[in-house]
Motif scaffolding. Structure first.
Motif, PDB file in Angstrom:
ATOM      1  N   VAL A 121       0.835  -1.208   0.000  1.00 30.39           N
ATOM      2  CA  VAL A 121       0.000   0.000   0.000  1.00 30.39           C
ATOM      3  C   VAL A 121       0.871   1.261   0.000  1.00 30.39           C
ATOM      4  O   VAL A 121       0.650   2.192  -0.784  1.00 30.39           O
ATOM      5  CB  VAL A 121      -0.956   0.008   1.208  1.00 30.39           C
ATOM      6  N   ALA A 122       1.885   1.296   0.866  1.00 32.42           N
ATOM      7  CA  ALA A 122       2.762   2.469   0.942  1.00 32.42           C
ATOM      8  C   ALA A 122       3.531   2.665  -0.368  1.00 32.42           C
ATOM      9  O   ALA A 122       3.659   3.792  -0.871  1.00 32.42           O
ATOM     10  CB  ALA A 122       3.727   2.315   2.109  1.00 32.42           C
ATOM     11  N   ALA A 123       4.046   1.568  -0.929  1.00 31.05           N
ATOM     12  CA  ALA A 123       4.807   1.654  -2.174  1.00 31.05           C
ATOM     13  C   ALA A 123       3.933   2.116  -3.330  1.00 31.05           C
ATOM     14  O   ALA A 123       4.378   2.874  -4.204  1.00 31.05           O
ATOM     15  CB  ALA A 123       5.431   0.298  -2.494  1.00 31.05           C
ATOM     16  N   ALA A 124       2.677   1.673  -3.351  1.00 29.85           N
ATOM     17  CA  ALA A 124       1.756   2.086  -4.415  1.00 29.85           C
ATOM     18  C   ALA A 124       1.525   3.589  -4.383  1.00 29.85           C
ATOM     19  O   ALA A 124       1.441   4.239  -5.439  1.00 29.85           O
ATOM     20  CB  ALA A 124       0.438   1.332  -4.291  1.00 29.85           C
ATOM     21  N   LEU A 125       1.433   4.159  -3.189  1.00 32.49           N
ATOM     22  CA  LEU A 125       1.231   5.614  -3.071  1.00 32.49           C
ATOM     23  C   LEU A 125       2.457   6.372  -3.592  1.00 32.49           C
ATOM     24  O   LEU A 125       2.321   7.399  -4.279  1.00 32.49           O
ATOM     25  CB  LEU A 125       0.953   5.972  -1.616  1.00 32.49           C
ATOM     26  N   ILE A 126       3.661   5.875  -3.280  1.00 30.63           N
ATOM     27  CA  ILE A 126       4.881   6.506  -3.810  1.00 30.63           C
ATOM     28  C   ILE A 126       4.931   6.366  -5.328  1.00 30.63           C
ATOM     29  O   ILE A 126       5.294   7.310  -6.049  1.00 30.63           O
ATOM     30  CB  ILE A 126       6.124   5.850  -3.169  1.00 30.63           C
ATOM     31  N   TYR A 127       4.551   5.213  -5.810  1.00 29.07           N
ATOM     32  CA  TYR A 127       4.504   4.923  -7.251  1.00 29.07           C
ATOM     33  C   TYR A 127       3.591   5.932  -7.956  1.00 29.07           C
ATOM     34  O   TYR A 127       3.956   6.516  -8.994  1.00 29.07           O
ATOM     35  CB  TYR A 127       3.968   3.505  -7.438  1.00 29.07           C
ATOM     36  N   ILE A 128       2.414   6.122  -7.404  1.00 28.47           N
ATOM     37  CA  ILE A 128       1.435   7.035  -8.001  1.00 28.47           C
ATOM     38  C   ILE A 128       1.963   8.464  -8.007  1.00 28.47           C
ATOM     39  O   ILE A 128       1.787   9.206  -8.987  1.00 28.47           O
ATOM     40  CB  ILE A 128       0.096   6.932  -7.249  1.00 28.47           C
ATOM     41  N   LEU A 129       2.629   8.861  -6.919  1.00 28.38           N
ATOM     42  CA  LEU A 129       3.223  10.205  -6.860  1.00 28.38           C
ATOM     43  C   LEU A 129       4.269  10.371  -7.959  1.00 28.38           C
ATOM     44  O   LEU A 129       4.313  11.414  -8.641  1.00 28.38           O
ATOM     45  CB  LEU A 129       3.848  10.430  -5.484  1.00 28.38           C
ATOM     46  N   GLY A 130       5.121   9.369  -8.136  1.00 31.98           N
ATOM     47  CA  GLY A 130       6.135   9.435  -9.178  1.00 31.98           C
ATOM     48  C   GLY A 130       5.532   9.543 -10.562  1.00 31.98           C
ATOM     49  O   GLY A 130       5.999  10.338 -11.400  1.00 31.98           O
ATOM     50  N   LEU A 131       4.484   8.767 -10.834  1.00 32.41           N
ATOM     51  CA  LEU A 131       3.812   8.838 -12.140  1.00 32.41           C
ATOM     52  C   LEU A 131       3.151  10.191 -12.362  1.00 32.41           C
ATOM     53  O   LEU A 131       3.142  10.714 -13.479  1.00 32.41           O
ATOM     54  CB  LEU A 131       2.778   7.714 -12.250  1.00 32.41           C
ATOM     55  N   SER A 132       2.602  10.778 -11.301  1.00 31.02           N
ATOM     56  CA  SER A 132       1.978  12.096 -11.410  1.00 31.02           C
ATOM     57  C   SER A 132       3.018  13.151 -11.788  1.00 31.02           C
ATOM     58  O   SER A 132       2.781  14.001 -12.667  1.00 31.02           O
ATOM     59  CB  SER A 132       1.316  12.479 -10.081  1.00 31.02           C
ATOM     60  N   LEU A 136       3.492  15.414 -15.286  1.00 28.79           N
ATOM     61  CA  LEU A 136       3.707  16.870 -15.279  1.00 28.79           C
ATOM     62  C   LEU A 136       4.968  17.230 -16.062  1.00 28.79           C
ATOM     63  O   LEU A 136       4.967  18.188 -16.855  1.00 28.79           O
ATOM     64  CB  LEU A 136       3.813  17.359 -13.837  1.00 28.79           C
ATOM     65  N   ALA A 137       6.042  16.481 -15.869  1.00 30.47           N
ATOM     66  CA  ALA A 137       7.294  16.752 -16.580  1.00 30.47           C
ATOM     67  C   ALA A 137       7.101  16.624 -18.094  1.00 30.47           C
ATOM     68  O   ALA A 137       7.626  17.439 -18.872  1.00 30.47           O
ATOM     69  CB  ALA A 137       8.388  15.787 -16.106  1.00 30.47           C
ATOM     70  N   ALA A 138       6.356  15.596 -18.513  1.00 31.22           N
ATOM     71  CA  ALA A 138       6.098  15.418 -19.946  1.00 31.22           C
ATOM     72  C   ALA A 138       5.284  16.573 -20.508  1.00 31.22           C
ATOM     73  O   ALA A 138       5.529  17.035 -21.628  1.00 31.22           O
ATOM     74  CB  ALA A 138       5.368  14.091 -20.169  1.00 31.22           C
ATOM     75  N   LYS A 139       4.311  17.047 -19.747  1.00 34.19           N
ATOM     76  CA  LYS A 139       3.487  18.169 -20.188  1.00 34.19           C
ATOM     77  C   LYS A 139       4.324  19.437 -20.356  1.00 34.19           C
ATOM     78  O   LYS A 139       4.214  20.141 -21.375  1.00 34.19           O
ATOM     79  CB  LYS A 139       2.366  18.412 -19.169  1.00 34.19           C
ATOM     80  N   LEU A 140       5.180  19.734 -19.398  1.00 32.91           N
ATOM     81  CA  LEU A 140       6.002  20.936 -19.464  1.00 32.91           C
ATOM     82  C   LEU A 140       7.042  20.834 -20.579  1.00 32.91           C
ATOM     83  O   LEU A 140       7.327  21.824 -21.267  1.00 32.91           O
ATOM     84  CB  LEU A 140       6.702  21.159 -18.116  1.00 32.91           C
ATOM     85  N   THR A 141       7.601  19.655 -20.768  1.00 32.28           N
ATOM     86  CA  THR A 141       8.572  19.467 -21.849  1.00 32.28           C
ATOM     87  C   THR A 141       7.915  19.622 -23.202  1.00 32.28           C
ATOM     88  O   THR A 141       8.487  20.211 -24.135  1.00 32.28           O
ATOM     89  CB  THR A 141       9.221  18.070 -21.743  1.00 32.28           C
ATOM     90  N   SER A 142       6.696  19.114 -23.341  1.00 28.54           N
ATOM     91  CA  SER A 142       5.938  19.265 -24.583  1.00 28.54           C
ATOM     92  C   SER A 142       5.676  20.731 -24.884  1.00 28.54           C
ATOM     93  O   SER A 142       5.806  21.175 -26.032  1.00 28.54           O
ATOM     94  CB  SER A 142       4.614  18.497 -24.476  1.00 28.54           C
ATOM     95  N   ALA A 143       5.331  21.491 -23.847  1.00 27.74           N
ATOM     96  CA  ALA A 143       5.108  22.932 -24.033  1.00 27.74           C
ATOM     97  C   ALA A 143       6.386  23.626 -24.466  1.00 27.74           C
ATOM     98  O   ALA A 143       6.377  24.532 -25.325  1.00 27.74           O
ATOM     99  CB  ALA A 143       4.580  23.544 -22.737  1.00 27.74           C
ATOM    100  N   ASN A 144       7.522  23.204 -23.916  1.00 29.11           N
ATOM    101  CA  ASN A 144       8.815  23.796 -24.280  1.00 29.11           C
ATOM    102  C   ASN A 144       9.143  23.518 -25.744  1.00 29.11           C
ATOM    103  O   ASN A 144       9.622  24.393 -26.471  1.00 29.11           O
ATOM    104  CB  ASN A 144       9.907  23.232 -23.374  1.00 29.11           C
ATOM    105  N   LEU A 145       8.874  22.282 -26.188  1.00 30.20           N
ATOM    106  CA  LEU A 145       9.124  21.934 -27.587  1.00 30.20           C
ATOM    107  C   LEU A 145       8.209  22.711 -28.526  1.00 30.20           C
ATOM    108  O   LEU A 145       8.614  23.102 -29.626  1.00 30.20           O
ATOM    109  CB  LEU A 145       8.925  20.424 -27.783  1.00 30.20           C
ATOM    110  N   HIS A 146       6.984  22.948 -28.085  1.00 33.45           N
ATOM    111  CA  HIS A 146       6.052  23.728 -28.892  1.00 33.45           C
ATOM    112  C   HIS A 146       6.565  25.152 -29.069  1.00 33.45           C
ATOM    113  O   HIS A 146       6.508  25.732 -30.165  1.00 33.45           O
ATOM    114  CB  HIS A 146       4.673  23.734 -28.242  1.00 33.45           C
TER     115      HIS A 146
END
Length: 581
Positions: A121-132, A136-146
């Motif tokens: 349960v604890a690891a899943a919460l950390i996992y979800i935070l990392g994916l979130s 966000l990083a992919a979204k900001l990088t996409s905006a930078n490329l645009h």
């Protein structure tokens, strides 16, 4: 689940069934396990496929999320992040290696302190935070490329350092979450089957087969759906969908809580402390020999120790060489330590297989990107999707193995598993070697096609060679995985002490972690050695001038050496349980 319930489960406090003889005598009771509330469990209302189905479902979701990142990570690194092929491959292997070594830490936390359920349960919460954060990083990088494309400002094309830092922090946070999640989920699934019950014991062996079949479904879905979304729609969606899926999977896992069996500790001592104490005691007493044994009971205790790693038997001695010190280690402690040490030679000789395994998500993918990937005039197969050949091979061959090969071999060998776990692992190593030979031959043909068509200096032009040429090497890798990976999973789970089964799974995973690091080391060393004097490296960005075929032949040789050493050690291995043979 209340804190008190969790405390009872994780600390291994057993509500002894001995207080109620009726429960103890009932065939329906399961020894060594309690339910969600810490009460004795019954076979008819807990565990088995009923509980394993929930656990398999969440593992399918986790593999979907993990491979949604790992399978196409090299494309993201060489694309939006602008890294070279060699650097990207090294980064992928380093991250993958870290992700498969961290389960050692997760297993330590689970087996020593919090238990598998709470750790999941604890690891899943950390996992979800990392994916979130990754989304966000992919979204900001996409905006930078645009912005780069709209302003035509070359300086803006390279992602800012903080975006690169955010991206790598995110994927390593995912690795931390996976480190706690991965070793516990599979061990927890195995805990749902009672090894003392003949029917459930037989089912447990099939559980490992169908476990790998199911997660192959998750991996294949990621390779088909997520890779297409990442390369044709957006990386934001490609990373965001796994995050949503993992949230749903955590809810599914919690829904099954009332049906789970929770293993209880047979010994209140920390298992890692027990193992460590045996090693320390044996070293301290290395110069001592047993004095005259005072009683038949002590003599019997000394004879109970196995002949392997006899130096550890001295952990039974007190500093004066007697057996009367109350602080000496027990026979069980010594034998548990020996069980772990016996795995080490198998672990080491499996590393060559792990190095080959690391190539399927790196250089295999880069090979595919240069070939003709058209299915129709308007649809091109993403290069990373070629890894679905591995998934399909697993999903086809694994049921054949479980339902046809095992029953036939069982009649021949008279063994419950048909062939032994070590024979299964070795068979997969042979297929892995054949896959490398095939990959080298196909790469040689690809280089010849590039030369014949005058494309040696045109790396972005598609080579007129069908992508289906790569199918055999992927399929052979899939068959090898069914044999070696599933065999290693069951072997490492079955051959370690019961209290350390999370560690057993993490030991299996660490093979691939170290294999990834060794792959990184090989790539970096070879890249430096072959790029001097103005020559093209084996891993040049222009693959038409590179020599991946030489690298594949090198891996074939390493695999042959590893397999030879594996045969030597596996022949002398003594199983801890008669049923394992």
């Amino acid at each position: 689940m209340t804190i008190s319930h969790l405390s009872n489960i994780s600390s291994g406090t057993e509500r002894s069934s001995a207080a109620n003889p009726l429960i103890e005598a009932a065939d329906d009771s399961v020894n060594g396990a309690v339910d969600y509330d810490g009460n004795p469990v019954h076979r008819s209302t807990s565990g088995g496929w009923r509980s394993a189905s929930f656990i398999i479902a969440v593992e399918v979701a986790e593999r979907f999320a993990y491979h949604g990142i790992s399978s196409n990570l090299i494309t993201y690194l060489t694309g939006p992040l602008g890294q070279s092929t060699a650097s990207a491959a090294a980064n992928v292997n380093t991250w993958s290696g870290t992700a498969t070594l961290l389960p050692l830490l997760g297993a330590f936390v689970a087996d020593s302190f919090h238990g598998r359920y709470r750790t999941i349960v604890a690891a899943a919460l950390i996992y979800i935070l990392g994916l979130s954060m990754l989304t966000l990083a992919a979204k900001l990088t996409s905006a930078n490329l645009h912005d780069c494309q709209s302003t035509k400002n070359v300086s803006l094309c390279a992602p800012p350092r903080f975006l690169v830092t955010l991206f790598f922090f995110s994927i390593y946070l995912v690795a931390v979450g996976q480190g706690g999640y991965k070793p516990c989920v599979q061990a927890f699934g195995g805990d749902q089957f009672d090894a003392q019950d003949p029917k459930e014991s037989k089912t447990k062996s099939s559980f490992f087969n169908w476990w790998y079949f199911s997660i192959s479904v998750g991996v294949t879905m990621a390779l088909i759906v997520l890779v297409y979304i990442q390369e044709n729609l957006s990386w934001f969606l490609g990373f965001g969908i796994p995050c949503i899926v993992l949230v749903v999977s955590l809810l599914v896992f919690l829904l099954g809580s009332k049906t789970y069996r929770f293993s209880v500790k047979e010994n209140d001592k920390n298992p890692f402390m027990r193992i460590g104490r045996v090693i320390v005691r044996a070293i301290k007493n290395r110069h001592h020999t047993p004095l005259a044994i005072s009683s038949e009971e002590d003599a019997c205790q000394w004879r109970q120790c196995s002949e392997q790693f006899k130096f550890l038997n001295k952990a039974l001695l007190a500093p004066n060489g007697s057996l009367v010190d109350q602080n000496v280690c027990s026979v069980n402690d010594v034998e548990d330590t020996k069980a772990l040490l016996k795995i080490v030679p198998i672990w080491i000789t499996s590393l060559a297989y792990a190095i080959v395994f690391a190539q399927t998500s790196t250089f295999f993918t880069k090979q595919g990107a240069t070939l003709d990937r058209k299915i129709t005039s308007s649809f091109r197969v993403p290069a990373a999707t070629l890894q679905t050949f591995i998934g399909f091979a697993i999903m086809i061959f694994l049921p054949v193995y479980d339902r046809i090969v095992v029953p036939i071999s069982r009649r021949i060998t008279r063994k419950p598993s048909g062939i032994s776990m070590l024979q299964r692992i070795g068979s997969g190593m042979v297929f892995s070697m054949i896959s490398m030979v095939t990959a080298a031959l196909v790469e040689t043909k690809r280089l010849e096609a590039a030369k014949d068509n005058g494309l040696l200096d045109l790396p972005k032009v598609t080579i007129p060679m069908s992508i289906w040429w790569l199918a055999p090497q992927y399929i052979l890798c899939g068959v090898a995985d069914v044999l070696t990976i599933v065999g290693l999973q069951e072997f490492c789970y079955d051959q370690v002490p019961k209290e350390l089964r999370s560690l057993g799974i993490s030991i299996y995973l660490s093979i691939f972690g170290i294999g990834s690091f060794l792959s990184t080391f090989l790539i970096s060393t070879i890249n430096k050695a072959t790029s001097g004097d103005g020559q093209e490296s084996w891993f040049a960005n222009n693959l038409n001038r590179a020599h991946l075929d030489y690298f594949y032949w090198l891996l074939t040789g390493l695999s042959a050496l590893g397999f030879t050493a594996y045969l030597y050690f596996s022949r002398s291995y003594i199983y801890n349980k008669e049923s394992a043979i």
